[in-house]
Design a protein around this motif. Structure first.
Motif, PDB file in Angstrom:
ATOM      1  N   PHE A  57       1.374  16.481  -7.453  1.00 62.70           N
ATOM      2  CA  PHE A  57       1.954  15.442  -6.604  1.00 62.70           C
ATOM      3  C   PHE A  57       3.473  15.380  -6.791  1.00 62.70           C
ATOM      4  O   PHE A  57       4.216  15.140  -5.830  1.00 62.70           O
ATOM      5  N   LEU A  62       5.658  13.548  -3.841  1.00 62.66           N
ATOM      6  CA  LEU A  62       4.852  12.377  -3.491  1.00 62.66           C
ATOM      7  C   LEU A  62       4.507  11.504  -4.688  1.00 62.66           C
ATOM      8  O   LEU A  62       3.815  10.500  -4.537  1.00 62.66           O
ATOM      9  N   GLU A  65       5.327   7.542  -4.780  1.00 66.05           N
ATOM     10  CA  GLU A  65       4.484   6.788  -3.850  1.00 66.05           C
ATOM     11  C   GLU A  65       3.030   6.801  -4.308  1.00 66.05           C
ATOM     12  O   GLU A  65       2.325   5.793  -4.217  1.00 66.05           O
ATOM     13  N   PHE A  66       2.584   7.923  -4.823  1.00 66.20           N
ATOM     14  CA  PHE A  66       1.204   8.028  -5.288  1.00 66.20           C
ATOM     15  C   PHE A  66       0.929   7.046  -6.415  1.00 66.20           C
ATOM     16  O   PHE A  66      -0.124   6.384  -6.429  1.00 66.20           O
ATOM     17  N   GLN A  68       2.156   4.266  -6.945  1.00 69.71           N
ATOM     18  CA  GLN A  68       2.127   2.867  -6.528  1.00 69.71           C
ATOM     19  C   GLN A  68       0.703   2.383  -6.260  1.00 69.71           C
ATOM     20  O   GLN A  68       0.449   1.183  -6.189  1.00 69.71           O
ATOM     21  N   ILE A  69      -0.232   3.318  -6.110  1.00 68.35           N
ATOM     22  CA  ILE A  69      -1.639   2.941  -5.959  1.00 68.35           C
ATOM     23  C   ILE A  69      -2.107   2.333  -7.278  1.00 68.35           C
ATOM     24  O   ILE A  69      -1.838   2.886  -8.352  1.00 68.35           O
ATOM     25  N   ASP A 108      -9.101   5.934  -2.956  1.00 62.18           N
ATOM     26  CA  ASP A 108      -7.665   5.699  -2.795  1.00 62.18           C
ATOM     27  C   ASP A 108      -6.895   7.010  -2.803  1.00 62.18           C
ATOM     28  O   ASP A 108      -5.928   7.185  -2.049  1.00 62.18           O
ATOM     29  N   VAL A 109      -7.312   7.938  -3.679  1.00 59.58           N
ATOM     30  CA  VAL A 109      -6.672   9.250  -3.726  1.00 59.58           C
ATOM     31  C   VAL A 109      -6.857   9.977  -2.397  1.00 59.58           C
ATOM     32  O   VAL A 109      -5.909  10.533  -1.827  1.00 59.58           O
ATOM     33  N   ASP A 111      -7.657   8.674   0.590  1.00 60.37           N
ATOM     34  CA  ASP A 111      -6.932   7.979   1.659  1.00 60.37           C
ATOM     35  C   ASP A 111      -5.451   8.365   1.643  1.00 60.37           C
ATOM     36  O   ASP A 111      -4.835   8.568   2.696  1.00 60.37           O
ATOM     37  N   PHE A 112      -4.888   8.459   0.449  1.00 55.46           N
ATOM     38  CA  PHE A 112      -3.469   8.839   0.323  1.00 55.46           C
ATOM     39  C   PHE A 112      -3.246  10.248   0.860  1.00 55.46           C
ATOM     40  O   PHE A 112      -2.314  10.488   1.643  1.00 55.46           O
ATOM     41  N   ARG A 115      -3.546  10.284   4.623  1.00 57.33           N
ATOM     42  CA  ARG A 115      -2.396   9.649   5.287  1.00 57.33           C
ATOM     43  C   ARG A 115      -1.194  10.591   5.295  1.00 57.33           C
ATOM     44  O   ARG A 115      -0.493  10.725   6.309  1.00 57.33           O
ATOM     45  N   LYS A 116      -0.951  11.240   4.176  1.00 59.74           N
ATOM     46  CA  LYS A 116       0.194  12.156   4.094  1.00 59.74           C
ATOM     47  C   LYS A 116      -0.031  13.391   4.987  1.00 59.74           C
ATOM     48  O   LYS A 116       0.889  13.884   5.634  1.00 59.74           O
TER      49      LYS A 116
END
Length: 401
Positions: A57, A62, A65-66, A68-69, A108-109, A111-112, A115-116
């Motif tokens: 990452f 990234l 931002e990653f 921040q989850i 969450d991983v 979804d991230f 999204r990216k």
């Protein structure tokens, strides 16, 4: 039936599939990821993100931002036995920016990553799309057929990447032979609410079972590990056995067990498999992640090995796909040769070297497992165990072989 022509089709929206789709799209490859579910919300998936994955990452730009989850960090894996606690792996000794394992819900991983990847023009994620068969021409795979709520889809492609897990329909469709290993345990997953400031060691050994506790903030994710094939015996003895065993480790759980685990529907069985494909590919198809090698939960390494597979496959095959060419068998075999050694080494460790961390029968107590005893005697080994678990033998880089 709707038919599309694309450069690459990834089957499976797990860690391996989503990372592969993202990395191929970053290289300008027209790629579709097919995910049979409508979301990523599956409970009791492995949720560890190891230092090797965190570094990927970072390479992608990234990481800030990653992170921040919401997640928790574990710098030391402690094994609690009747002989006392033993620090089995100390990630703080690894150095670098990520001397820890991050515990983060896998949805969450995913979804991230989704999204990216969606920000890239060549990427598409199609959910509720179950790949049911491959398209063949002679002995070559030329695409995938999928079922969706809107009707069947057909994707003609230069490469199918099968990342659809240990029950892969794609590897079954092409008849790839599987080498099975011995899986020493089954795992019963459940969750219990967590009191503020409540702490526990990561792993506890008991009489014929092992208990793993993962801090999820407001609840504990708990793995009750039993000898393989003993699930029906445990069910026959009733929830009282489960309650008694867990309470023997942590008496404060007694009230919560009675209130929160009052039916077997609250407990999920994971039948552990350890296997690998003899050959990961056919012309036009490549298996990665659990589709190529199902791992034991030991060390939480399965997700991270799957991600490493995706990084290697995208790096080695992306330029070929971007050029509009079908990878040859030799080019597909290079991916397997690159990834087979770390997979086999980890499976060897899981099945043999770490086997005595797990119970053999109901009447045994794992007082001082050999691996824990060795690390207790030679504490400097905690750095090496942390490296083996958290980084691995052949960590991948996004832009380098």
């Amino acid at each position: 039936m709707k038919t599309e022509q694309i450069q690459a089709c990834v089957v499976g929206g797990g860690p391996a599939g989503m990372m592969t789709g993202l990395l191929l799209a970053r290289q300008g490859v027209d790629v579709v990821v097919l995910e049979k579910h409508g979301d990523f919300l599956r409970d009791f998936r492995g949720d560890t993100v190891h230092p090797s994955t965190l570094r990927i990452f970072e390479e992608l730009g990234l990481i800030d931002e990653f992170l921040q989850i919401p997640h928790s960090k574990v710098s030391t894996i402690t094994v609690e036995t009747p002989a006392g606690p033993t620090d089995f792996a100390d990630f703080s000794k690894l150095g670098g920016r990520y001397p820890y394992i991050a515990f983060m819900p896998q949805w969450d991983v995913l979804d991230f990553l989704a999204r990216k990847a969606a920000e890239l023009p060549g990427f598409r994620l199609i959910q509720k799309a179950e790949a049911v068969d491959v398209i063949r021409e002679g002995d070559e795979v030329r695409g995938v057929r999928a079922e969706t709520p809107d009707g069947p889809l057909e994707f003609r492609t230069n490469l199918v990447i099968a990342a659809d897990g240990r029950h892969s329909s794609m590897r079954r469709a092409v008849g790839l032979p599987v080498i099975s290993g011995a899986a020493p345990m089954d795992v019963l997953w459940f969750r219990l609410s967590r009191e503020p400031d409540e702490t526990m060691s990561f792993l506890h050994t008991g009489s014929g079972f092992v208990l793993i506790t993962i801090d999820r903030g407001d609840y504990w994710q708990i793995a009750y590990v039993i000898p393989q094939g003993q699930y029906e015996t445990v069910r026959h003895e009733g929830l009282g056995r489960l309650h008694a065993d867990v309470t023997a480790i942590h008496a404060e759980f007694a009230g919560r067990l009675r209130a929160e685990i009052d039916d077997w529907d609250d407990v999920k069985l994971l039948s552990v498999r350890v296997d690998r494909l003899r050959t990961w590919y056919r012309r036009g198809l490549l298996c990665i992640g659990d589709a190529a090698h199902a791992m034991s939960p030991a060390g939480g390494v399965g997700i991270n090995l799957a991600v490493q597979d995706g990084v290697a496959a995208a790096r080695m095959l992306g330029p070929i796909l971007r050029a509009g060419r079908r990878p040859t068998r030799k080019e597909l075999s290079r991916v397997q040769r690159r990834r087979a050694f770390p997979v086999r080494a980890m499976q060897l460790a899981q099945v043999h070297m770490l086997a005595d961390l797990y119970p053999k029968d109901r009447h045994s107590t794992v007082e001082r497992p050999f691996a824990a005893r060795l690390v207790r005697r030679f504490p400097f080994l905690t750095r090496w165990t942390a490296h083996f678990i958290g980084v691995g033998l052949r960590p991948e880089r996004v832009g380098r072989d």
